[in-house]
Write a protein that holds these residues in place. Structure first.
Motif, PDB file in Angstrom:
ATOM      1  N   UNK A 149     -31.148  63.093  88.456  1.00 28.99           N
ATOM      2  CA  UNK A 149     -31.952  62.277  87.548  1.00 28.99           C
ATOM      3  C   UNK A 149     -31.967  60.841  88.056  1.00 28.99           C
ATOM      4  N   UNK A 150     -33.170  60.308  88.277  1.00 27.64           N
ATOM      5  CA  UNK A 150     -33.325  58.942  88.764  1.00 27.64           C
ATOM      6  C   UNK A 150     -33.922  58.072  87.668  1.00 27.64           C
ATOM      7  N   UNK A 151     -33.363  56.881  87.541  1.00 28.70           N
ATOM      8  CA  UNK A 151     -33.852  55.911  86.569  1.00 28.70           C
ATOM      9  C   UNK A 151     -33.764  54.527  87.196  1.00 28.70           C
ATOM     10  N   UNK A 152     -34.145  53.543  86.408  1.00 30.87           N
ATOM     11  CA  UNK A 152     -34.136  52.179  86.890  1.00 30.87           C
ATOM     12  C   UNK A 152     -33.104  51.365  86.131  1.00 30.87           C
ATOM     13  N   UNK A 153     -32.340  50.559  86.864  1.00 28.10           N
ATOM     14  CA  UNK A 153     -31.397  49.646  86.234  1.00 28.10           C
ATOM     15  C   UNK A 153     -32.157  48.426  85.704  1.00 28.10           C
ATOM     16  N   UNK A 154     -31.567  47.697  84.772  1.00 32.67           N
ATOM     17  CA  UNK A 154     -32.250  46.505  84.234  1.00 32.67           C
ATOM     18  C   UNK A 154     -32.661  45.485  85.304  1.00 32.67           C
ATOM     19  N   UNK A 155     -31.950  45.456  86.450  1.00 41.46           N
ATOM     20  CA  UNK A 155     -32.322  44.510  87.507  1.00 41.46           C
ATOM     21  C   UNK A 155     -33.451  45.030  88.392  1.00 41.46           C
ATOM     22  N   UNK A 156     -33.975  46.224  88.076  1.00 41.35           N
ATOM     23  CA  UNK A 156     -35.086  46.797  88.826  1.00 41.35           C
ATOM     24  C   UNK A 156     -34.673  47.740  89.939  1.00 41.35           C
TER      25      UNK A 156
ATOM     26  N   UNK B 195     -28.228  60.039  89.392  1.00 40.12           N
ATOM     27  CA  UNK B 195     -27.052  60.780  88.958  1.00 40.12           C
ATOM     28  C   UNK B 195     -27.350  62.278  88.988  1.00 40.12           C
ATOM     29  N   UNK B 196     -26.303  63.067  89.066  1.00 44.07           N
ATOM     30  CA  UNK B 196     -26.415  64.517  88.948  1.00 44.07           C
ATOM     31  C   UNK B 196     -25.745  64.923  87.642  1.00 44.07           C
ATOM     32  N   UNK B 197     -26.446  65.719  86.852  1.00 43.17           N
ATOM     33  CA  UNK B 197     -25.952  66.154  85.541  1.00 43.17           C
ATOM     34  C   UNK B 197     -26.214  67.641  85.355  1.00 43.17           C
ATOM     35  N   UNK B 198     -25.406  68.263  84.521  1.00 41.00           N
ATOM     36  CA  UNK B 198     -25.740  69.604  84.063  1.00 41.00           C
ATOM     37  C   UNK B 198     -26.935  69.494  83.130  1.00 41.00           C
ATOM     38  N   UNK B 199     -27.739  70.558  83.088  1.00 39.61           N
ATOM     39  CA  UNK B 199     -28.921  70.542  82.231  1.00 39.61           C
ATOM     40  C   UNK B 199     -29.200  71.948  81.707  1.00 39.61           C
TER      41      UNK B 199
ATOM     42  N   UNK C  23     -28.970  52.286  80.959  1.00 46.22           N
ATOM     43  CA  UNK C  23     -30.178  52.174  81.767  1.00 46.22           C
ATOM     44  C   UNK C  23     -31.361  52.856  81.088  1.00 46.22           C
ATOM     45  N   UNK C  24     -31.132  54.030  80.492  1.00 47.97           N
ATOM     46  CA  UNK C  24     -32.226  54.750  79.822  1.00 47.97           C
ATOM     47  C   UNK C  24     -32.676  54.041  78.544  1.00 47.97           C
ATOM     48  N   UNK C  25     -31.776  53.354  77.889  1.00 47.83           N
ATOM     49  CA  UNK C  25     -32.177  52.568  76.717  1.00 47.83           C
ATOM     50  C   UNK C  25     -33.103  51.433  77.134  1.00 47.83           C
ATOM     51  N   UNK C  26     -32.861  50.888  78.301  1.00 51.20           N
ATOM     52  CA  UNK C  26     -33.687  49.793  78.821  1.00 51.20           C
ATOM     53  C   UNK C  26     -35.025  50.308  79.341  1.00 51.20           C
ATOM     54  N   UNK C  27     -34.988  51.448  80.049  1.00 49.42           N
ATOM     55  CA  UNK C  27     -36.198  52.026  80.657  1.00 49.42           C
ATOM     56  C   UNK C  27     -36.117  53.548  80.597  1.00 49.42           C
ATOM     57  N   UNK C  28     -36.890  54.188  79.711  1.00 48.42           N
ATOM     58  CA  UNK C  28     -36.782  55.639  79.537  1.00 48.42           C
ATOM     59  C   UNK C  28     -37.542  56.481  80.567  1.00 48.42           C
ATOM     60  N   UNK C  29     -38.312  55.858  81.451  1.00 49.20           N
ATOM     61  CA  UNK C  29     -39.025  56.621  82.483  1.00 49.20           C
ATOM     62  C   UNK C  29     -38.028  57.141  83.513  1.00 49.20           C
TER      63      UNK C  29
END
Length: 156
Positions: free
Chosen positions: A28-35, A40-44, A64-70
């Motif tokens: 799962x890839x997301x964006x940190x608040x600094x851009x 991360x790897x998670x069970x799903x 990070x997901x609270x800041x940017x949910x994409x």
């Protein structure tokens, strides 16, 4: 919830079947608040057209997901023949107060809750968050035909 755009080697039912059967982590890839980007790897589990994960409430990923949910994601085999699904979506966070998602993931990946890891994860003092990803698009690939079907990877 709208239907995701499905492209690649598999139809939507084939994508769903792969995700239902695969017991390999989702990346799962997301964006940190600094851009900058975070992976991360998670069970799903794949449930009702969404991807569900669980993680500790204090995890950096939750912030990070609270800041940017994409998000972008990938579920793919690591051994020949390479095959899998990648895509994009939007993550929704909610408390997993009774640890329903976490318990389901422990059953799926470990076959139960009788382990030290499960006991640690299920501890009453540990707050858990459910991550539900609504996929916007899926892209699948399957190199079985050109690579052969022999694989030591267990995806079922």
């Amino acid at each position: 919830m709208s239907d995701p755009d499905v492209r690649g080697a598999w139809t939507e039912p084939e994508v769903a079947a792969f995700l239902d059967e695969a017991t390999i982590p989702i990346r799962l890839a997301t964006q940190r608040p600094d851009g900058s980007l975070w992976l991360v790897a998670l069970w799903f589990r794949y449930r009702d057209g969404t991807l569900e994960c669980a993680t500790g409430a204090d995890a950096a990923l939750v912030r990070f997901l609270r800041h940017e949910p994409a998000v972008a994601f990938e579920v793919s085999t690591n051994d020949v023949p390479y095959r899998g699904v990648r895509g994009t979506g939007t993550a929704d966070l909610a408390p997993d107060t009774d640890k329903t998602v976490l318990r389901a993931l422990l059953e799926r990946y470990l076959g139960g809750t009788d382990s030290e890891l499960a006991a640690w994860l299920l501890d009453d003092d540990r707050d858990e968050v459910r991550i539900r990803i609504e996929p916007h698009e899926f892209y699948s690939w399957d190199y079985s035909e050109r690579m052969g079907t022999g694989s030591s990877e267990d995806t079922a």
